[in-house]
Every structure is written in structure tokens, then in C-alpha cells.
Design an enzyme around this catalytic site. Sequence first.
Site, PDB file in Angstrom:
ATOM      1  N   ASP A  69      20.148   8.147  49.716  1.00  0.00           N
ATOM      2  CA  ASP A  69      20.636   9.530  49.715  1.00  0.00           C
ATOM      3  C   ASP A  69      21.835   9.712  48.780  1.00  0.00           C
ATOM      4  O   ASP A  69      22.115  10.815  48.343  1.00  0.00           O
ATOM      5  CB  ASP A  69      21.016   9.943  51.143  1.00  0.00           C
ATOM      6  N   ASN A  90      18.149  -0.764  50.445  1.00  0.00           N
ATOM      7  CA  ASN A  90      17.779  -0.631  51.865  1.00  0.00           C
ATOM      8  C   ASN A  90      16.604  -1.552  52.150  1.00  0.00           C
ATOM      9  O   ASN A  90      16.100  -2.222  51.260  1.00  0.00           O
ATOM     10  CB  ASN A  90      17.484   0.835  52.224  1.00  0.00           C
TER      11      ASN A  90
HETATM   12  N1  CTP Z   1      13.073  11.616  50.434  1.00  0.00           N
HETATM   13  C1  CTP Z   1      13.071  11.921  49.094  1.00  0.00           C
HETATM   14  N2  CTP Z   1      14.254  11.905  48.404  1.00  0.00           N
HETATM   15  C2  CTP Z   1      15.417  11.615  49.019  1.00  0.00           C
HETATM   16  C3  CTP Z   1      15.411  11.285  50.398  1.00  0.00           C
HETATM   17  C4  CTP Z   1      14.219  11.288  51.088  1.00  0.00           C
HETATM   18  O1  CTP Z   1      12.006  12.190  48.524  1.00  0.00           O
HETATM   19  N3  CTP Z   1      16.534  11.597  48.322  1.00  0.00           N
HETATM   20  C5  CTP Z   1      11.792  11.695  51.163  1.00  0.00           C
HETATM   21  C6  CTP Z   1      11.299  10.366  51.688  1.00  0.00           C
HETATM   22  O2  CTP Z   1      10.431   9.747  50.765  1.00  0.00           O
HETATM   23  C7  CTP Z   1      10.556  10.789  52.948  1.00  0.00           C
HETATM   24  C8  CTP Z   1      11.335  11.991  53.434  1.00  0.00           C
HETATM   25  O3  CTP Z   1      12.024  12.494  52.298  1.00  0.00           O
HETATM   26  O4  CTP Z   1       9.243  11.223  52.668  1.00  0.00           O
HETATM   27  C9  CTP Z   1      12.299  11.755  54.536  1.00  0.00           C
HETATM   28  O5  CTP Z   1      13.149  10.677  54.248  1.00  0.00           O
HETATM   29  P1  CTP Z   1      14.284  10.227  55.273  1.00  0.00           P
HETATM   30  O6  CTP Z   1      15.057   9.112  54.655  1.00  0.00           O
HETATM   31  O7  CTP Z   1      13.688  10.034  56.634  1.00  0.00           O
HETATM   32  O8  CTP Z   1      15.136  11.553  55.359  1.00  0.00           O
HETATM   33  P2  CTP Z   1      16.500  11.993  54.743  1.00  0.00           P
HETATM   34  O9  CTP Z   1      16.267  13.073  53.753  1.00  0.00           O
HETATM   35  O10 CTP Z   1      17.283  10.814  54.264  1.00  0.00           O
HETATM   36  O11 CTP Z   1      17.191  12.677  56.015  1.00  0.00           O
HETATM   37  P3  CTP Z   1      18.132  12.050  57.140  1.00  0.00           P
HETATM   38  O12 CTP Z   1      19.187  11.270  56.444  1.00  0.00           O
HETATM   39  O13 CTP Z   1      18.618  13.262  57.844  1.00  0.00           O
HETATM   40  O14 CTP Z   1      17.248  11.235  58.035  1.00  0.00           O
END
Ligand code: CTP
Length: 397
Positions: free
Chosen positions: A280, A212
Site C-alpha cells: 500500500d 510481504n
Molecule cells: N490491490 C491493488 N492495489 C493496491 C492494493 C490492493 O490492486 N495498491 C488489490 C489487491 O490485488 C486485491 C484487492 O485490491 O485484489 C484488495 O487488497 P487488500 O490488500 O486486501 O486491500 P487493501 O486495499 O490493502 O485494503 P486494506 O488495507 O484496508 O485491507
Amino acid sequence: MARLLLIIGGGIAAYKAAELIRHARKMGHDVTPVLTEGGAHFVTPMSLAALAESPVYTSLWDLKDEAEMGHIQLSRAADHVLVCPATADMIAKMAAGIADNLATTLLLATDKPVTIAPAMNVKMWQHPATQRNVAQLRADGITVLDPDEGAMACGEYGPGRLPDPEAILAALPLQAPSASPFGKAGPLAGKHILVTAGPTHEPIDPVRVIANRSSGKQGFAIARAAAAAGARVTLVAGPVCLPTPPGVARIDVETAVQMRDAVMTALPADAAIMVAAVADWRVEGAATQKLKKGKGAPELKFAPNPDILADLGEHPNRPALLVGFAAETNDVIDNATAKRERKKADWILANDVSGDVMGGENNRLHLVTATGVEHWDEGSKDAAARHLIDRISQELS
Ligand code: CTP
């Protein structure tokens, strides 16, 4: 308290020397500025003298009166000598042992440890002559700080920027006014701060990854600010080409699973700030050999990655303060508020990534806590990092 002899070279970054003096004074150190002829084109002796509350030395011939303070004495009265900014010319002169002005004479005469903070155009920094001179200085026992990478005043991009004054001071082995268990001073002395930064890379095969656009800049800036505030900092970094901030313990990882393992191993921590853009999903059963195009388009199957922030939220060793980021393109505050609850974080810093935030220099953050939302001014990622570390210092004190 330490006595610092600060030599200010002639570069655009010379103005940051004024800020460095202010921070050093706040930390209780004495600063004696030496302003080169070039440096005087960017900052005035008057402003330096006012901030340092000390005379500013500019010329060898100021020191003719050996009864007052000779150059040998001046070079040795300090505990540490810092050159900031160090220009390519100054580095070359130091490497060659040239003593043709007050600054270079002091550098040759001193018997104290010397640190230099180079700042110059990226091509000048990368030039083999400069790199040769830097290697010579390091071999001579001089500490050469790595310049930061980023957009430069001259419009080019790359390594060559002066690091933050606070980070430079944190890198100096100055005696702390009040020693902490980690030997550092500052509002976070004695605290362990854990930071994740950058993207993760999820392999498809040995040569291809899903990635990303995260640059890692915001997380690195936070790690730097935390170290400058006296914390012991563990930075778990995804694949990025950024220099390690001074005084920070860095663990490089590639994938989300590796990042989760490194984070859990680094516990306990007083605060964890999860800035990484963790993928994710990972590719289930990534190929162990390169996929060949002759065999048709591959069909990728995905498996969910661990959510590191959510795992920390439920961990028996949960840090006292758990901070996450929410990169959102729409409904920024609502999404961040929901994320805070879902992941059991104390704070979520929401940022709108619909513009060029990922990889850009600036950030506009909104701090979502259990009691409400603070809207922070738009500013550099360094400024946002310092603001966050100030808030964390208050919270942990
Ligand atoms: N984060 C994490 N581990 C993951 C995904 C996210 O620790 N597998 C943490 C990121 O470092 C950040 C927070 O969670 O502090 C939010 O990340 P974000 O990408 O905005 O959220 P997502 O969990 O991916 O949710 P969504 O896809 O619904 O936006």
C-alpha cells in the site's frame, strides 16, 4: 479433434494421467494409452481403457501380431505423442536412444511431435544427469514442459510436481475442435484475461526492500486455469520464483507502480483478476546508494501506492468483469463487502489469512457479489482457481 498417444511412466503422478484422459476426451480428442510396467503399479489398464474408450497397450509383445497394429504403426497413428508423467529413467532412456520396452520403442520409432511432462523428486529433477538429458531432449526437438514447484508426495519441496492435466493439455499444439481467434478452444476461447499475482517489492535502497509474504501461487493457478480454459492470459507477476504456466504471457515487475503501468498497458481485457498483494505504501525518496549502519537508523517516509484494482474500477476501459481479492484476518465478509463497493469491483474473493494461507497450499474462499455471498469449500489453490474460472466462464458467456 486430435489423436494423442499417451505414454504413462512409472511415478506417483501416474494417477493424474487418468484425469488428463478425461479432460482430453471432453475436449474431443482421441487418446490411446500406453502403460509402462512402472505406471501399472499406480494405475490400472482397466481404468485407463474405460476413460479413453480405447485399448491400452502395455507390452511390445502385445503387438507381435503385425497384422493387427505393429509398434511402428502405433507410434505414427497419433498426431502427437505425450509422455506423462516422464520419469528420470524414461528421460535418460530417451536421451540415450534406448528402446527396451514398448514405450521407449514407440518414442524412437515415431515421426510425430513429442511432448514430455516430467514429474519426480526435486533432487532427481535437479541432478546434473537429468538436466543434461533434458537439454539433450530439447536439442533433439522434444518439448519438455517445466515441472511445477511445490510440496511433493515424498515430503520435500521444490520443482518436480506434475503440472495440472488441463495445463499440460493447453501446452500441446493439438488442433482445437473449434478454433478461436487465439487458436485455442474452451469456454474462454477468444477472451483476454488479465491477472496480477505475487507481492510487490518497494525499495528502501539498492539492496533492501519492503516485501510481504504473498507466494503468488493463487494468482499463478488462476492464470493457468484461465489458459487451460482457452483464454489469452496476461499475467503481471511480482517477484516470485514460480514457473510460467503454459500458454500464459508473463510480465515480471517489482514495484506497485510498475505493476499498475503493466496492467494499464495490457488493457483492454474481458476480465481482470487482481490477486497480487500490492504494497500500500512505497518509501518516498528511496536511497540510490546502500544505507550504511554507521550513520544511525534511517528514518523512512512513506508515500501511498496506486490502488490498481480501484483504478481499474474507474477506468474508461474497465474490464467487463473486475475481480479482486480481500486478504483479511478478521471480519472477513464485512471487510470484503466494503472493499467491493469502495473499489468498484464486481466480485471480491475474501480469504481468511489469519492461518498459513500466504505461502500455503490450500485456500478457503468466499465470493462476495452484488447479490450475496457464496461460501466455497476449502481446497487446493488449483481447485479454487478452476472453480473461479468456471464461474467467470459462465458470467462472460
Ligand atoms: N490491490 C491493488 N492495489 C493496491 C492494493 C490492493 O490492486 N495498491 C488489490 C489487491 O490485488 C486485491 C484487492 O485490491 O485484489 C484488495 O487488497 P487488500 O490488500 O486486501 O486491500 P487493501 O486495499 O490493502 O485494503 P486494506 O488495507 O484496508 O485491507
